[in-house]
Scaffold this motif. Structure first.
Motif, short mmCIF file in Angstrom:
data_model
loop_
_atom_site.label_atom_id
_atom_site.label_comp_id
_atom_site.label_asym_id
_atom_site.label_seq_id
_atom_site.Cartn_x
_atom_site.Cartn_y
_atom_site.Cartn_z
N LYS A 77 -4.28 -2.26 8.24
CA LYS A 77 -5.72 -2.15 8.02
C LYS A 77 -6.05 -2.50 6.58
N GLY A 78 -7.14 -3.17 6.38
CA GLY A 78 -7.56 -3.51 5.03
C GLY A 78 -7.05 -4.85 4.57
N ARG A 79 -5.91 -5.25 5.09
CA ARG A 79 -5.34 -6.57 4.78
C ARG A 79 -5.40 -6.91 3.29
N VAL A 80 -4.80 -6.07 2.46
CA VAL A 80 -4.72 -6.36 1.03
C VAL A 80 -3.88 -7.62 0.86
N SER A 81 -4.27 -8.48 -0.07
CA SER A 81 -3.50 -9.71 -0.27
C SER A 81 -2.17 -9.39 -0.93
N LEU A 82 -1.16 -10.17 -0.59
CA LEU A 82 0.16 -9.98 -1.17
C LEU A 82 0.11 -10.14 -2.69
N GLU A 83 -0.67 -11.11 -3.16
CA GLU A 83 -0.78 -11.34 -4.61
C GLU A 83 -1.38 -10.13 -5.32
N ASP A 84 -2.41 -9.52 -4.70
CA ASP A 84 -3.02 -8.33 -5.31
C ASP A 84 -2.03 -7.18 -5.37
N PHE A 85 -1.28 -6.99 -4.28
CA PHE A 85 -0.28 -5.92 -4.27
C PHE A 85 0.79 -6.18 -5.32
N GLU A 86 1.31 -7.41 -5.36
CA GLU A 86 2.37 -7.74 -6.32
C GLU A 86 1.89 -7.56 -7.76
N ARG A 87 0.69 -7.98 -8.06
CA ARG A 87 0.15 -7.83 -9.40
C ARG A 87 0.04 -6.35 -9.78
N ALA A 88 -0.45 -5.53 -8.84
CA ALA A 88 -0.61 -4.09 -9.09
C ALA A 88 0.74 -3.40 -9.25
N ILE A 89 1.70 -3.72 -8.39
CA ILE A 89 2.99 -3.03 -8.45
C ILE A 89 3.77 -3.43 -9.70
N MET A 90 3.64 -4.69 -10.13
CA MET A 90 4.37 -5.14 -11.32
C MET A 90 3.77 -4.59 -12.61
N ALA A 91 2.59 -4.00 -12.54
CA ALA A 91 1.99 -3.38 -13.71
C ALA A 91 2.52 -1.97 -13.97
N ILE A 92 3.32 -1.45 -13.05
CA ILE A 92 3.88 -0.10 -13.20
C ILE A 92 5.21 -0.24 -13.95
N PRO A 93 5.31 0.32 -15.16
CA PRO A 93 6.51 0.09 -15.98
C PRO A 93 7.80 0.62 -15.38
N GLU A 94 7.75 1.64 -14.57
CA GLU A 94 8.97 2.20 -13.97
C GLU A 94 9.54 1.30 -12.88
N VAL A 95 8.75 0.38 -12.38
CA VAL A 95 9.21 -0.54 -11.34
C VAL A 95 9.98 -1.67 -12.03
N GLN A 96 11.28 -1.74 -11.77
CA GLN A 96 12.15 -2.71 -12.44
C GLN A 96 12.24 -4.03 -11.69
N THR A 97 12.26 -3.99 -10.36
CA THR A 97 12.29 -5.23 -9.58
C THR A 97 11.36 -5.09 -8.39
N VAL A 98 10.78 -6.22 -8.01
CA VAL A 98 9.93 -6.31 -6.83
C VAL A 98 10.45 -7.47 -6.01
N GLU A 99 10.88 -7.18 -4.79
CA GLU A 99 11.41 -8.21 -3.90
C GLU A 99 10.59 -8.26 -2.63
N HIS A 100 10.01 -9.41 -2.34
CA HIS A 100 9.29 -9.62 -1.08
C HIS A 100 10.34 -9.99 -0.05
N ILE A 101 10.47 -9.18 1.00
CA ILE A 101 11.58 -9.36 1.93
C ILE A 101 11.10 -9.49 3.37
N LEU A 102 12.00 -9.91 4.22
CA LEU A 102 11.74 -10.01 5.65
C LEU A 102 12.55 -8.92 6.33
N GLY A 103 11.93 -8.18 7.21
CA GLY A 103 12.64 -7.12 7.92
C GLY A 103 11.73 -5.93 8.16
#
Length: 152
Positions: A77-103
């Motif tokens: 629900k809401g269909r947030v764009s992947l780019e918006d999510f990635e930009r927001a998650i990468m702004a969190i300093p404790e997050v060291q890696t972000v991997e878009h995966i299949l599964g």
């Protein structure tokens, strides 16, 4: 794809172990001159076999004693764009890696924190509040062993 000979593979293995080694030191180790070794390293970089050199930090020594891997499934629900999510998650300093995966999950994150209470704060106040986050699965890292990779 670049063709690698035995010396190229040895240079790559040595640099994977310690990327600060000089061309001169590597040349002495493998029976090459410094210029010949430098040309090989440069060729490997230009071909993309060496994508860069990075500094590995010891997070525990810096006071970050907990590493958690998160699997995040975005909400339908809401269909947030992947780019918006990635930009927001990468702004969190404790997050060291972000991997878009299949599964089972859409994203896999590596999060470092001072302790479990600090991780809970990051999870509740920063990650779970992001738009589009549906479900989250957490795995706390106990130990980590690094392998040199498939250089044969």
């Amino acid at each position: 794809m670049i063709e690698l000979d035995t010396i190229d593979r040895k240079i790559l293995r040595a640099l994977a172990e310690d990327a600060t080694q000089s061309a001169g030191a590597l040349g002495r180790r493998f029976g090459l001159s410094q210029p010949a070794t430098w040309r090989r390293i440069r060729r490997l970089e230009e071909a993309g076999a060496i994508a860069g050199r990075q500094l590995d930090l010891d997070f525990a020594a810096l006071g970050f004693g907990v590493t958690v891997f998160l699997g995040i499934k975005l909400a339908a629900k809401g269909r947030v764009s992947l780019e918006d999510f990635e930009r927001a998650i990468m702004a969190i300093p404790e997050v060291q890696t972000v991997e878009h995966i299949l599964g089972a999950y859409d994203y896999r994150l590596r999060v470092t924190a001072r302790d479990i209470a600090d991780f809970e704060r990051v999870l509740r106040r920063r990650i779970m509040t992001l738009p589009g986050v549906g479900s989250v699965d957490a795995n706390v890292m106990l130990t980590e062993e690094r392998l040199p990779g498939p250089l044969g």
